[in-house]
Design an enzyme around this catalytic site. Structure first.
Site, PDB file in Angstrom:
ATOM      1  N   HIS A 109      -2.347  -2.729  -6.583  1.00  0.00           N
ATOM      2  CA  HIS A 109      -2.844  -2.327  -5.259  1.00  0.00           C
ATOM      3  C   HIS A 109      -4.364  -2.362  -5.226  1.00  0.00           C
ATOM      4  CE1 HIS A 109      -3.054   1.072  -2.020  1.00  0.00           C
ATOM      5  NE2 HIS A 109      -3.227  -0.118  -1.483  1.00  0.00           N
ATOM      6  N   SER A 148       0.817  -1.205   0.000  1.00  0.00           N
ATOM      7  CA  SER A 148       0.000   0.000   0.000  1.00  0.00           C
ATOM      8  C   SER A 148       0.850   1.254   0.000  1.00  0.00           C
ATOM      9  CB  SER A 148      -0.959  -0.006   1.188  1.00  0.00           C
ATOM     10  OG  SER A 148      -0.329  -0.452   2.337  1.00  0.00           O
ATOM     11  N   GLU A 155      -5.051   0.187  -8.144  1.00  0.00           N
ATOM     12  CA  GLU A 155      -4.016   1.175  -8.473  1.00  0.00           C
ATOM     13  C   GLU A 155      -2.835   0.368  -9.030  1.00  0.00           C
ATOM     14  OE1 GLU A 155      -2.616   3.213  -4.910  1.00  0.00           O
ATOM     15  OE2 GLU A 155      -2.767   5.151  -5.884  1.00  0.00           O
ATOM     16  N   ASN A 189      -2.862   6.259  -0.820  1.00  0.00           N
ATOM     17  CA  ASN A 189      -2.491   6.423   0.586  1.00  0.00           C
ATOM     18  C   ASN A 189      -1.739   7.715   0.887  1.00  0.00           C
ATOM     19  OD1 ASN A 189      -3.737   4.285   1.930  1.00  0.00           O
ATOM     20  ND2 ASN A 189      -2.335   2.877   0.901  1.00  0.00           N
TER      21      ASN A 189
HETATM   22  C1  LIG Z   1      -5.023   0.974   3.040  1.00  0.00           C
HETATM   23  C2  LIG Z   1      -4.914   0.817   1.586  1.00  0.00           C
HETATM   24  O1  LIG Z   1      -3.810   0.551   1.072  1.00  0.00           O
HETATM   25  C3  LIG Z   1      -6.013   1.059   0.638  1.00  0.00           C
HETATM   26  C4  LIG Z   1      -7.379   0.812   1.128  1.00  0.00           C
HETATM   27  O2  LIG Z   1      -7.924  -0.239   0.917  1.00  0.00           O
HETATM   28  S1  LIG Z   1      -8.066   2.057   1.967  1.00  0.00           S
HETATM   29  C5  LIG Z   1      -9.679   1.481   2.324  1.00  0.00           C
HETATM   30  C6  LIG Z   1     -10.569   1.672   1.129  1.00  0.00           C
HETATM   31  N1  LIG Z   1     -11.884   1.241   1.501  1.00  0.00           N
HETATM   32  C7  LIG Z   1     -12.820   2.106   1.960  1.00  0.00           C
HETATM   33  O3  LIG Z   1     -12.589   3.314   2.028  1.00  0.00           O
HETATM   34  C8  LIG Z   1     -14.099   1.484   2.386  1.00  0.00           C
HETATM   35  C9  LIG Z   1     -15.056   2.507   2.938  1.00  0.00           C
HETATM   36  N2  LIG Z   1     -16.287   1.833   3.349  1.00  0.00           N
HETATM   37  C10 LIG Z   1     -17.217   1.475   2.460  1.00  0.00           C
HETATM   38  O4  LIG Z   1     -17.108   1.711   1.256  1.00  0.00           O
HETATM   39  C11 LIG Z   1     -18.420   0.755   3.005  1.00  0.00           C
HETATM   40  O5  LIG Z   1     -18.555   1.075   4.367  1.00  0.00           O
HETATM   41  C12 LIG Z   1     -18.342  -0.803   2.836  1.00  0.00           C
HETATM   42  C13 LIG Z   1     -18.372  -1.168   1.351  1.00  0.00           C
HETATM   43  C14 LIG Z   1     -17.105  -1.409   3.494  1.00  0.00           C
HETATM   44  C15 LIG Z   1     -19.547  -1.427   3.546  1.00  0.00           C
HETATM   45  O6  LIG Z   1     -20.689  -0.860   2.982  1.00  0.00           O
HETATM   46  P1  LIG Z   1     -22.018  -0.569   3.834  1.00  0.00           P
HETATM   47  O7  LIG Z   1     -23.033  -0.112   2.857  1.00  0.00           O
HETATM   48  O8  LIG Z   1     -21.651   0.272   4.979  1.00  0.00           O
HETATM   49  O9  LIG Z   1     -22.356  -1.952   4.474  1.00  0.00           O
HETATM   50  P2  LIG Z   1     -23.095  -3.212   3.905  1.00  0.00           P
HETATM   51  O10 LIG Z   1     -24.465  -2.867   3.384  1.00  0.00           O
HETATM   52  O11 LIG Z   1     -22.979  -4.213   5.000  1.00  0.00           O
HETATM   53  O12 LIG Z   1     -22.185  -3.672   2.702  1.00  0.00           O
HETATM   54  C16 LIG Z   1     -22.330  -3.268   1.352  1.00  0.00           C
HETATM   55  C17 LIG Z   1     -21.887  -4.417   0.487  1.00  0.00           C
HETATM   56  O13 LIG Z   1     -20.498  -4.713   0.725  1.00  0.00           O
HETATM   57  C18 LIG Z   1     -20.346  -6.085   1.129  1.00  0.00           C
HETATM   58  N3  LIG Z   1     -19.279  -6.142   2.117  1.00  0.00           N
HETATM   59  C19 LIG Z   1     -19.163  -5.357   3.214  1.00  0.00           C
HETATM   60  N4  LIG Z   1     -18.042  -5.677   3.879  1.00  0.00           N
HETATM   61  C20 LIG Z   1     -17.443  -6.677   3.185  1.00  0.00           C
HETATM   62  C21 LIG Z   1     -16.237  -7.419   3.374  1.00  0.00           C
HETATM   63  N5  LIG Z   1     -15.403  -7.171   4.399  1.00  0.00           N
HETATM   64  N6  LIG Z   1     -15.943  -8.377   2.454  1.00  0.00           N
HETATM   65  C22 LIG Z   1     -16.751  -8.613   1.412  1.00  0.00           C
HETATM   66  N7  LIG Z   1     -17.893  -7.934   1.182  1.00  0.00           N
HETATM   67  C23 LIG Z   1     -18.232  -6.983   2.066  1.00  0.00           C
HETATM   68  C24 LIG Z   1     -21.677  -6.463   1.696  1.00  0.00           C
HETATM   69  O14 LIG Z   1     -21.895  -7.858   1.587  1.00  0.00           O
HETATM   70  C25 LIG Z   1     -22.640  -5.696   0.819  1.00  0.00           C
HETATM   71  O15 LIG Z   1     -22.804  -6.394  -0.411  1.00  0.00           O
HETATM   72  P3  LIG Z   1     -24.167  -6.297  -1.251  1.00  0.00           P
HETATM   73  O16 LIG Z   1     -24.405  -4.837  -1.520  1.00  0.00           O
HETATM   74  O17 LIG Z   1     -23.784  -7.067  -2.477  1.00  0.00           O
HETATM   75  O18 LIG Z   1     -25.195  -6.911  -0.415  1.00  0.00           O
HETATM   76  N1  LIG Z   2      -5.619  -3.523   5.080  1.00  0.00           N
HETATM   77  C1  LIG Z   2      -5.853  -2.806   4.022  1.00  0.00           C
HETATM   78  O1  LIG Z   2      -6.858  -2.063   3.959  1.00  0.00           O
HETATM   79  C2  LIG Z   2      -4.930  -2.853   2.853  1.00  0.00           C
HETATM   80  C3  LIG Z   2      -3.691  -3.455   2.944  1.00  0.00           C
HETATM   81  N2  LIG Z   2      -2.869  -3.496   1.848  1.00  0.00           N
HETATM   82  C4  LIG Z   2      -1.574  -4.150   1.925  1.00  0.00           C
HETATM   83  O2  LIG Z   2      -1.772  -5.549   1.798  1.00  0.00           O
HETATM   84  C5  LIG Z   2      -0.796  -6.250   2.569  1.00  0.00           C
HETATM   85  C6  LIG Z   2      -1.518  -7.175   3.539  1.00  0.00           C
HETATM   86  O3  LIG Z   2      -2.366  -6.408   4.388  1.00  0.00           O
HETATM   87  P1  LIG Z   2      -3.550  -7.095   5.229  1.00  0.00           P
HETATM   88  O4  LIG Z   2      -4.120  -8.217   4.451  1.00  0.00           O
HETATM   89  O5  LIG Z   2      -4.404  -5.996   5.700  1.00  0.00           O
HETATM   90  O6  LIG Z   2      -2.718  -7.667   6.460  1.00  0.00           O
HETATM   91  P2  LIG Z   2      -3.077  -8.890   7.452  1.00  0.00           P
HETATM   92  O7  LIG Z   2      -2.299  -8.628   8.699  1.00  0.00           O
HETATM   93  O8  LIG Z   2      -4.553  -9.091   7.507  1.00  0.00           O
HETATM   94  O9  LIG Z   2      -2.500 -10.165   6.673  1.00  0.00           O
HETATM   95  C7  LIG Z   2      -1.155 -10.353   6.338  1.00  0.00           C
HETATM   96  C8  LIG Z   2      -0.920 -11.860   6.274  1.00  0.00           C
HETATM   97  O10 LIG Z   2       0.364 -12.126   5.689  1.00  0.00           O
HETATM   98  C9  LIG Z   2       1.021 -13.074   6.516  1.00  0.00           C
HETATM   99  N3  LIG Z   2       2.470 -12.985   6.347  1.00  0.00           N
HETATM  100  C10 LIG Z   2       3.348 -12.200   7.011  1.00  0.00           C
HETATM  101  N4  LIG Z   2       4.605 -12.460   6.579  1.00  0.00           N
HETATM  102  C11 LIG Z   2       4.505 -13.418   5.623  1.00  0.00           C
HETATM  103  C12 LIG Z   2       5.446 -14.130   4.836  1.00  0.00           C
HETATM  104  N5  LIG Z   2       6.747 -13.907   4.931  1.00  0.00           N
HETATM  105  N6  LIG Z   2       4.975 -15.066   3.962  1.00  0.00           N
HETATM  106  C13 LIG Z   2       3.662 -15.300   3.853  1.00  0.00           C
HETATM  107  N7  LIG Z   2       2.728 -14.681   4.597  1.00  0.00           N
HETATM  108  C14 LIG Z   2       3.140 -13.755   5.468  1.00  0.00           C
HETATM  109  C15 LIG Z   2       0.565 -12.710   7.917  1.00  0.00           C
HETATM  110  O11 LIG Z   2       0.836 -13.737   8.828  1.00  0.00           O
HETATM  111  P3  LIG Z   2       1.149 -13.271  10.386  1.00  0.00           P
HETATM  112  O12 LIG Z   2      -0.196 -13.044  10.971  1.00  0.00           O
HETATM  113  O13 LIG Z   2       1.897 -14.418  10.955  1.00  0.00           O
HETATM  114  O14 LIG Z   2       2.010 -12.034  10.314  1.00  0.00           O
HETATM  115  C16 LIG Z   2      -0.926 -12.481   7.675  1.00  0.00           C
HETATM  116  O15 LIG Z   2      -1.658 -13.692   7.672  1.00  0.00           O
HETATM  117  C17 LIG Z   2       0.092  -5.177   3.219  1.00  0.00           C
HETATM  118  O16 LIG Z   2       1.219  -4.959   2.382  1.00  0.00           O
HETATM  119  C18 LIG Z   2      -0.818  -3.971   3.249  1.00  0.00           C
HETATM  120  O17 LIG Z   2      -0.132  -2.754   3.260  1.00  0.00           O
HETATM  121  C19 LIG Z   2      -3.250  -2.982   0.637  1.00  0.00           C
HETATM  122  C20 LIG Z   2      -4.485  -2.421   0.483  1.00  0.00           C
HETATM  123  C21 LIG Z   2      -5.404  -2.264   1.598  1.00  0.00           C
END
Ligand SMILES: CC(=O)CC(=O)SCCNC(=O)CCNC(=O)[C@H](O)C(C)(C)COP(=O)(O)OP(=O)(O)OC[C@H]1O[C@@H](n2cnc3c(N)ncnc32)[C@H](O)[C@@H]1OP(=O)(O)O
Ligand SMILES: NC(=O)C1=CN([C@@H]2O[C@H](COP(=O)(O)OP(=O)(O)OC[C@H]3O[C@@H](n4cnc5c(N)ncnc54)[C@H](OP(=O)(O)O)[C@@H]3O)[C@@H](O)[C@H]2O)C=CC1
Length: 283
Positions: A140, A119, A152, A190
């Site tokens: 991504h 990420s 991405e 991010n």
């Molecule tokens: C950190 C990084 O590197 C990058 C990132 O990913 S940053 C995070 C980016 N994501 C976001 O910003 C998510 C923001 N949140 C949302 O968009 C919404 O809250 C959400 C889609 C997560 C849930 O939506 P909601 O309307 O509040 O809830 P809900 O009605 O329960 O869910 C909507 C749909 O998503 C599905 N869903 C919710 N959570 C889910 C999950 N964890 N896994 C799979 N499906 C899921 C539900 O089943 C539902 O599906 P249907 O419409 O087909 O029935």
């Molecule tokens: N969370 C998010 O919203 C997002 C996350 N990402 C990226 O995706 C990646 C995973 O994140 P996320 O799924 O949230 O993290 P989690 O902590 O849910 O899962 C990571 C998994 O990888 C395992 N792991 C760690 N080291 C190794 C290894 N050497 N070989 C194989 N498996 C390993 C971990 O095991 P253990 O528990 O033992 O460490 C764990 O089961 C990160 O790089 C994160 O930045 C990208 C987009 C969105």
């Protein structure tokens, strides 16, 4: 190049989602993690998601079974020996990713693409751990993977055009929309999202408002689907901290300093939803 078989490294929240969408698009998937219990947890998550689709009448039980049958579980990295692409979704740590890529480069067939779901970490640096930097790329996905449309796509310095094209076509096959961005810390998603989350944490740290109030302001005032602190818990506070550290180190600018409260929570093991406690408590 056709992608028929995919290996996903890391069976956490991202890895299990990535495995699920590939299996749903008809590809064979190997889902790998360090321990059997982690791959089983990933399988349970996918089964739960697919069962929900069946309950809602959007998928037949037989389809669900076919999708799950395409997924092989693995704790042995040598299963990368016959795949067309590896998508790494292990923890957000450069040392771990570099070690994994060096090993995968030895095991995966010469034609295989090595993609990372990082990420924030530099794709070029991850690619440098291999002898095939032209086949290394950032792919991504957003969380939750089955729901979010964006992928991405990030080219490293040496990524070949044809590798970019394969990943772009693969993203579309998964019903996602690829957006190309350059290799800079945090990419686009991010670099913009995480400082907002970090600032939300500062407002709690400085006593400006409670987590509930901060989230209400951003939900009701800005129409965000989740408030920033709920989203931070959802992403994982460890991942949020690692991303802020990458931004801070990568740009050398104090505006990206992680909030001390974020560090404290991670040190306490309060990682958000996945550990049962973060800004909120779960269960
Ligand atoms: C950190 C990084 O590197 C990058 C990132 O990913 S940053 C995070 C980016 N994501 C976001 O910003 C998510 C923001 N949140 C949302 O968009 C919404 O809250 C959400 C889609 C997560 C849930 O939506 P909601 O309307 O509040 O809830 P809900 O009605 O329960 O869910 C909507 C749909 O998503 C599905 N869903 C919710 N959570 C889910 C999950 N964890 N896994 C799979 N499906 C899921 C539900 O089943 C539902 O599906 P249907 O419409 O087909 O029935
Ligand atoms: N969370 C998010 O919203 C997002 C996350 N990402 C990226 O995706 C990646 C995973 O994140 P996320 O799924 O949230 O993290 P989690 O902590 O849910 O899962 C990571 C998994 O990888 C395992 N792991 C760690 N080291 C190794 C290894 N050497 N070989 C194989 N498996 C390993 C971990 O095991 P253990 O528990 O033992 O460490 C764990 O089961 C990160 O790089 C994160 O930045 C990208 C987009 C969105």
């Amino acid at each position: 190049m056709d992608i028929n078989k995919v290996m996903v490294i890391g069976a956490g929240q991202m890895g299990s989602g990535i495995a699920q969408v590939h299996a749903m698009a008809g590809m064979k998937v190997v889902l790998h993690d360090l321990k059997e219990e982690f791959v089983q947890r990933g399988l349970a998550q996918m089964t739960k998601n697919l069962s929900r689709q069946v309950e809602k009448g959007r998928m037949r039980e037989a389809e669900k079974t076919e999708i799950l049958d395409r997924i092989q579980l693995s704790t042995d990295l040598t299963h990368a020996s016959d795949v067309d692409i590896v998508i790494e979704a292990a923890v957000e740590n450069m040392r771990i990713k570099s070690e994994l890529f060096a090993k995968l480069d030895q095991i995966a067939p010469a034609h295989a693409i090595l993609a990372t779901n990082t990420s924030s970490l530099p794709i070029t640096e991850i690619a440098a751990a291999t002898n095939r930097p032209e086949k290394v790329i950032g792919m991504h996905f957003m969380n939750p993977v089955p729901v979010m449309k964006l992928v991405e796509v990030i080219r490293g310095l040496a990524t070949a055009d044809e590798v970019y094209e394969v990943v772009e076509a693969l993203s579309r096959k998964l019903q996602k929309i690829p957006v190309e961005v350059n290799d800079f810390p945090g990419f686009v998603s991010n670099r913009i999202l995480m400082p907002m989350i970090n600032e939300a944490i500062f407002t709690v740290y400085e006593g400006v408002a409670t987590p509930e109030a901060v989230d209400e302001v951003m939900k009701l005032g800005m129409n965000h689907p989740m408030g920033p602190l709920t989203l931070a818990d959802f992403i994982g506070l460890d991942t949020c901290l690692y991303i802020m550290e990458t931004l801070h180190e990568g740009f050398g600018d104090d505006k990206y300093r992680p909030c001390p409260l974020l560090r404290k929570y991670v040190k306490a093991g309060w990682l958000g939803k996945k550990s049962g406690r973060g800004f909120y408590q779960y269960e």
